[in-house]
Design a protein around this motif. Structure first.
Motif, PDB file in Angstrom:
ATOM      1  N   GLN A   1      11.186   2.287  -1.351  1.00 38.95           N
ATOM      2  CA  GLN A   1      12.418   1.586  -0.992  1.00 38.95           C
ATOM      3  C   GLN A   1      12.540   0.229  -1.684  1.00 38.95           C
ATOM      4  O   GLN A   1      13.652  -0.225  -1.947  1.00 38.95           O
ATOM      5  N   ALA A   2      11.419  -0.427  -1.955  1.00 41.30           N
ATOM      6  CA  ALA A   2      11.444  -1.730  -2.606  1.00 41.30           C
ATOM      7  C   ALA A   2      12.006  -1.587  -4.022  1.00 41.30           C
ATOM      8  O   ALA A   2      11.617  -0.675  -4.750  1.00 41.30           O
ATOM      9  N   PRO A   3      12.924  -2.457  -4.427  1.00 43.83           N
ATOM     10  CA  PRO A   3      13.587  -2.293  -5.726  1.00 43.83           C
ATOM     11  C   PRO A   3      12.632  -2.196  -6.913  1.00 43.83           C
ATOM     12  O   PRO A   3      12.899  -1.449  -7.857  1.00 43.83           O
ATOM     13  N   HIS A   4      11.544  -2.952  -6.879  1.00 46.04           N
ATOM     14  CA  HIS A   4      10.606  -2.954  -8.007  1.00 46.04           C
ATOM     15  C   HIS A   4       9.311  -2.210  -7.695  1.00 46.04           C
ATOM     16  O   HIS A   4       8.281  -2.423  -8.316  1.00 46.04           O
ATOM     17  N   ARG A   5       9.404  -1.335  -6.665  1.00 42.34           N
ATOM     18  CA  ARG A   5       8.290  -0.439  -6.335  1.00 42.34           C
ATOM     19  C   ARG A   5       7.009  -1.248  -6.110  1.00 42.34           C
ATOM     20  O   ARG A   5       7.036  -2.238  -5.399  1.00 42.34           O
ATOM     21  N   ILE A   6       5.903  -0.884  -6.694  1.00 45.29           N
ATOM     22  CA  ILE A   6       4.637  -1.561  -6.399  1.00 45.29           C
ATOM     23  C   ILE A   6       4.623  -2.990  -6.939  1.00 45.29           C
ATOM     24  O   ILE A   6       3.802  -3.808  -6.513  1.00 45.29           O
ATOM     25  N   ALA A   7       5.515  -3.320  -7.860  1.00 50.61           N
ATOM     26  CA  ALA A   7       5.579  -4.667  -8.418  1.00 50.61           C
ATOM     27  C   ALA A   7       6.538  -5.573  -7.659  1.00 50.61           C
ATOM     28  O   ALA A   7       6.754  -6.718  -8.063  1.00 50.61           O
ATOM     29  N   ASP A   8       7.104  -5.109  -6.548  1.00 49.13           N
ATOM     30  CA  ASP A   8       8.140  -5.875  -5.860  1.00 49.13           C
ATOM     31  C   ASP A   8       7.587  -7.115  -5.177  1.00 49.13           C
ATOM     32  O   ASP A   8       6.437  -7.134  -4.708  1.00 49.13           O
ATOM     33  N   ALA A   9       8.432  -8.140  -5.088  1.00 50.59           N
ATOM     34  CA  ALA A   9       8.038  -9.391  -4.441  1.00 50.59           C
ATOM     35  C   ALA A   9       7.746  -9.202  -2.954  1.00 50.59           C
ATOM     36  O   ALA A   9       6.975  -9.977  -2.365  1.00 50.59           O
ATOM     37  N   LEU A  10       8.349  -8.198  -2.313  1.00 50.28           N
ATOM     38  CA  LEU A  10       8.054  -7.945  -0.903  1.00 50.28           C
ATOM     39  C   LEU A  10       6.574  -7.594  -0.707  1.00 50.28           C
ATOM     40  O   LEU A  10       5.973  -7.986   0.291  1.00 50.28           O
ATOM     41  N   LEU A  11       6.002  -6.853  -1.642  1.00 50.27           N
ATOM     42  CA  LEU A  11       4.565  -6.568  -1.573  1.00 50.27           C
ATOM     43  C   LEU A  11       3.771  -7.807  -1.942  1.00 50.27           C
ATOM     44  O   LEU A  11       2.776  -8.135  -1.286  1.00 50.27           O
ATOM     45  N   ARG A  12       4.197  -8.488  -2.987  1.00 51.10           N
ATOM     46  CA  ARG A  12       3.486  -9.682  -3.443  1.00 51.10           C
ATOM     47  C   ARG A  12       3.315 -10.701  -2.329  1.00 51.10           C
ATOM     48  O   ARG A  12       2.264 -11.346  -2.208  1.00 51.10           O
ATOM     49  N   ASP A  13       4.350 -10.848  -1.474  1.00 46.06           N
ATOM     50  CA  ASP A  13       4.330 -11.854  -0.412  1.00 46.06           C
ATOM     51  C   ASP A  13       3.944 -11.261   0.943  1.00 46.06           C
ATOM     52  O   ASP A  13       4.305 -11.800   1.992  1.00 46.06           O
ATOM     53  N   SER A  14       3.192 -10.164   0.911  1.00 46.90           N
ATOM     54  CA  SER A  14       2.670  -9.559   2.135  1.00 46.90           C
ATOM     55  C   SER A  14       1.151  -9.538   2.089  1.00 46.90           C
ATOM     56  O   SER A  14       0.535  -9.686   1.024  1.00 46.90           O
ATOM     57  N   ILE A  15       0.546  -9.353   3.269  1.00 41.49           N
ATOM     58  CA  ILE A  15      -0.910  -9.461   3.391  1.00 41.49           C
ATOM     59  C   ILE A  15      -1.490  -8.213   4.047  1.00 41.49           C
ATOM     60  O   ILE A  15      -0.794  -7.485   4.757  1.00 41.49           O
ATOM     61  N   ASP A  16      -2.795  -7.995   3.808  1.00 40.84           N
ATOM     62  CA  ASP A  16      -3.474  -6.858   4.433  1.00 40.84           C
ATOM     63  C   ASP A  16      -4.106  -7.291   5.751  1.00 40.84           C
ATOM     64  O   ASP A  16      -3.885  -8.417   6.227  1.00 40.84           O
ATOM     65  N   GLU A  17      -4.903  -6.422   6.342  1.00 43.13           N
ATOM     66  CA  GLU A  17      -5.511  -6.711   7.652  1.00 43.13           C
ATOM     67  C   GLU A  17      -6.455  -7.899   7.600  1.00 43.13           C
ATOM     68  O   GLU A  17      -6.692  -8.555   8.621  1.00 43.13           O
ATOM     69  N   GLN A  18      -7.019  -8.173   6.438  1.00 42.52           N
ATOM     70  CA  GLN A  18      -7.925  -9.323   6.287  1.00 42.52           C
ATOM     71  C   GLN A  18      -7.183 -10.611   5.923  1.00 42.52           C
ATOM     72  O   GLN A  18      -7.816 -11.650   5.707  1.00 42.52           O
ATOM     73  N   GLY A  19      -5.869 -10.540   5.850  1.00 38.30           N
ATOM     74  CA  GLY A  19      -5.092 -11.727   5.524  1.00 38.30           C
ATOM     75  C   GLY A  19      -4.995 -12.003   4.038  1.00 38.30           C
ATOM     76  O   GLY A  19      -4.539 -13.082   3.632  1.00 38.30           O
ATOM     77  N   ARG A  20      -5.398 -11.060   3.206  1.00 38.89           N
ATOM     78  CA  ARG A  20      -5.330 -11.249   1.758  1.00 38.89           C
ATOM     79  C   ARG A  20      -3.943 -10.843   1.247  1.00 38.89           C
ATOM     80  O   ARG A  20      -3.402  -9.814   1.667  1.00 38.89           O
ATOM     81  N   PHE A  21      -3.394 -11.670   0.372  1.00 38.57           N
ATOM     82  CA  PHE A  21      -2.146 -11.281  -0.261  1.00 38.57           C
ATOM     83  C   PHE A  21      -2.380 -10.038  -1.116  1.00 38.57           C
ATOM     84  O   PHE A  21      -3.481  -9.798  -1.610  1.00 38.57           O
ATOM     85  N   PHE A  22      -1.306  -9.263  -1.281  1.00 38.50           N
ATOM     86  CA  PHE A  22      -1.432  -7.981  -1.976  1.00 38.50           C
ATOM     87  C   PHE A  22      -2.146  -8.110  -3.311  1.00 38.50           C
ATOM     88  O   PHE A  22      -3.015  -7.304  -3.640  1.00 38.50           O
ATOM     89  N   ARG A  23      -1.804  -9.128  -4.089  1.00 35.75           N
ATOM     90  CA  ARG A  23      -2.413  -9.275  -5.410  1.00 35.75           C
ATOM     91  C   ARG A  23      -3.908  -9.561  -5.347  1.00 35.75           C
ATOM     92  O   ARG A  23      -4.611  -9.397  -6.346  1.00 35.75           O
TER      93      ARG A  23
END
Length: 429
Positions: free
Chosen positions: A118-140
């Motif tokens: 659904q994200a416009p830029h798929r795995i490269a989208d800023a929504l993923l970039r500015d989200s975190i995993d269970e350990q609090g790490r940003f996606f990148r």
């Protein structure tokens, strides 16, 4: 009706392995209302805010024909991704999807979940970039994010492992650490819907106010609440001693009842976006197998480097799984119908199952196969099972993220400004 054999895994493997250049599907369509019924293409902004259809002359059967774009390549890709997501949600298709879960984020929980489909830029989208995993790490900073950043067409395992649909529909990692130098994966699945033999129409617009409110009554902003309106001068907002006419963003008729959605609308005729009639519409789909063969895989999904003898069959298995995933997107989108927008519903003419044409790499007569939804799902399951044996198995949810606090704050603030009529409609890439 001519019948064709179903596309088997063995045929697909040989095609992907080098026997074919592409797989093509051409579907002729007519309006759901019947031949000659009007359809409405998408409009595009041109100079001074005017809207136009994307029309052009194309050479068809040796003659120049007026055509109009009914659904663009990016729009078709989005529809196919929506169809894949529905199948994924219903456990009818198995492939990796990364999701950002908004359900527990205060004030934005209505977003529920936004995935790489659904994200416009798929795995490269800023929504993923500015989200975190269970350990609090940003996606990148996650293993998946770092692997994606380091990926390339000659080392595509990470994208295959975490977001294979990006290898099908294309992605450019322009928001990553390398900026505009980020890796690009070309789109290998192309689909477009075009109207052929077009005549432009007109549409009319009018409104009769049942309360018979005239258009000449002055309307002002209230001084105690500028978001509200009044016709009383003693209640009206003043600026430098002058009454302030009421206006609302997106509304016409500053200071008139039409600004508050009252009064009649005089009949008008729109000659620039009044729909079209057409001889027929046509969806053309091309899956580039040559493009898939450009993808190389140096390691399997466990990080084990592929040896010289095992690399060729392993790469072919991975590419075949991607081809099967792409064909699922095509069949699933077709099964959902061609209701492109209001008054733009199309149906195949003639009907019947999807026909795929395998185009030999050295040219010549294409080999035709049919494919139903059940065929496509079985093909994907078999292709993935073989790829898994070669070290290229897929995990359904390799990573689940949640919005970082700053992302949730950004969305909330944007909503506040939009509600106050202060949000900008201009966007960035």
């Amino acid at each position: 009706m001519t019948t064709h054999p179903s596309l088997s895994l063995e045929v697909l493997e040989r095609a992907v392995g080098g026997e074919a250049a592409a797989i093509r599907s051409v579907t002729r369509l007519q309006p759901a209302g019947g031949a000659g019924d009007k359809v409405f293409p998408p409009t595009y902004a041109v100079e001074k805010g005017a809207l136009r259809y994307a029309t052009e002359l194309r050479r068809i059967d040796g003659r120049e024909v007026e055509t109009v774009l009914l659904d663009s390549v990016p729009s078709q890709a989005n529809r196919m991704e929506e169809a894949l997501l529905a199948a994924w949600d219903e456990q009818r298709a198995h492939f990796p999807v990364i999701a950002v879960d908004f359900s527990d984020a205060e004030g934005v929980g209505d977003l529920d979940r936004i995935t790489t489909l659904q994200a416009p830029h798929r795995i490269a989208d800023a929504l993923l970039r500015d989200s975190i995993d269970e350990q609090g790490r940003f996606f990148r900073d996650t293993d998946a994010g770092r692997a994606f950043t380091d990926s390339s067409p000659t080392n595509a395992t990470a994208v295959y492992q975490y977001c294979p649909t990006a290898l099908v529909f294309g992605v450019w990692d322009s928001t990553g650490p390398r900026g505009g130098l980020g890796t690009k994966f070309q789109r290998v699945l192309i689909s477009e819907v075009v109207g052929i033999g077009v005549l432009a129409g007109v549409k009319t617009c009018s409104r009769i106010d049942p309360a018979a409110i005239g258009s000449n009554v002055p309307v002002f902003h209230r001084k105690d609440n500028k978001e509200d309106w009044t016709i009383r001068e003693d209640e009206a907002l003043k600026d430098k001693g002058k009454l302030v006419p009421f206006s609302r963003k997106g509304a016409e008729g500053r200071g008139k009842p039409s600004a508050i959605n009252h009064s009649n609308v005089a009949p008008t005729i729109d000659t620039t976006s009044g729909g079209v009639t057409l001889d027929y519409a046509q969806q053309t789909v091309v899956l580039s197998l040559s493009g898939l063969r450009r993808l190389r895989f140096q390691t399997d999904v466990e990080g084990k480097r592929l040896d010289r003898d095992g690399r060729v069959p392993a790469e072919c298995a991975a590419r075949t799984a991607l081809a099967a995933l792409a064909l699922n997107a095509v069949v699933l989108q077709r099964s959902r119908g061609y209701d492109l927008r209001s008054r733009s519903a199309l149906v195949p003419d003639p009907g019947g199952p999807l026909v795929l044409e395998v185009l030999p790499v050295d040219g010549g007569e294409p080999v035709r196969h049919s494919m139903t939804t059940a065929d496509a799902q079985a093909l994907l399951a078999r292709a993935h099972e073989k790829a898994k044996r070669m070290g290229f198995g897929w995990e359904r949810e390799p990573l689940r993220l949640k919005p970082a606090p700053k992302l949730a704050d950004l969305i909330r603030k944007s909503r506040e400004l939009a509600a106050a009529g202060e949000g900008s409609e201009e966007g960035g890439g």
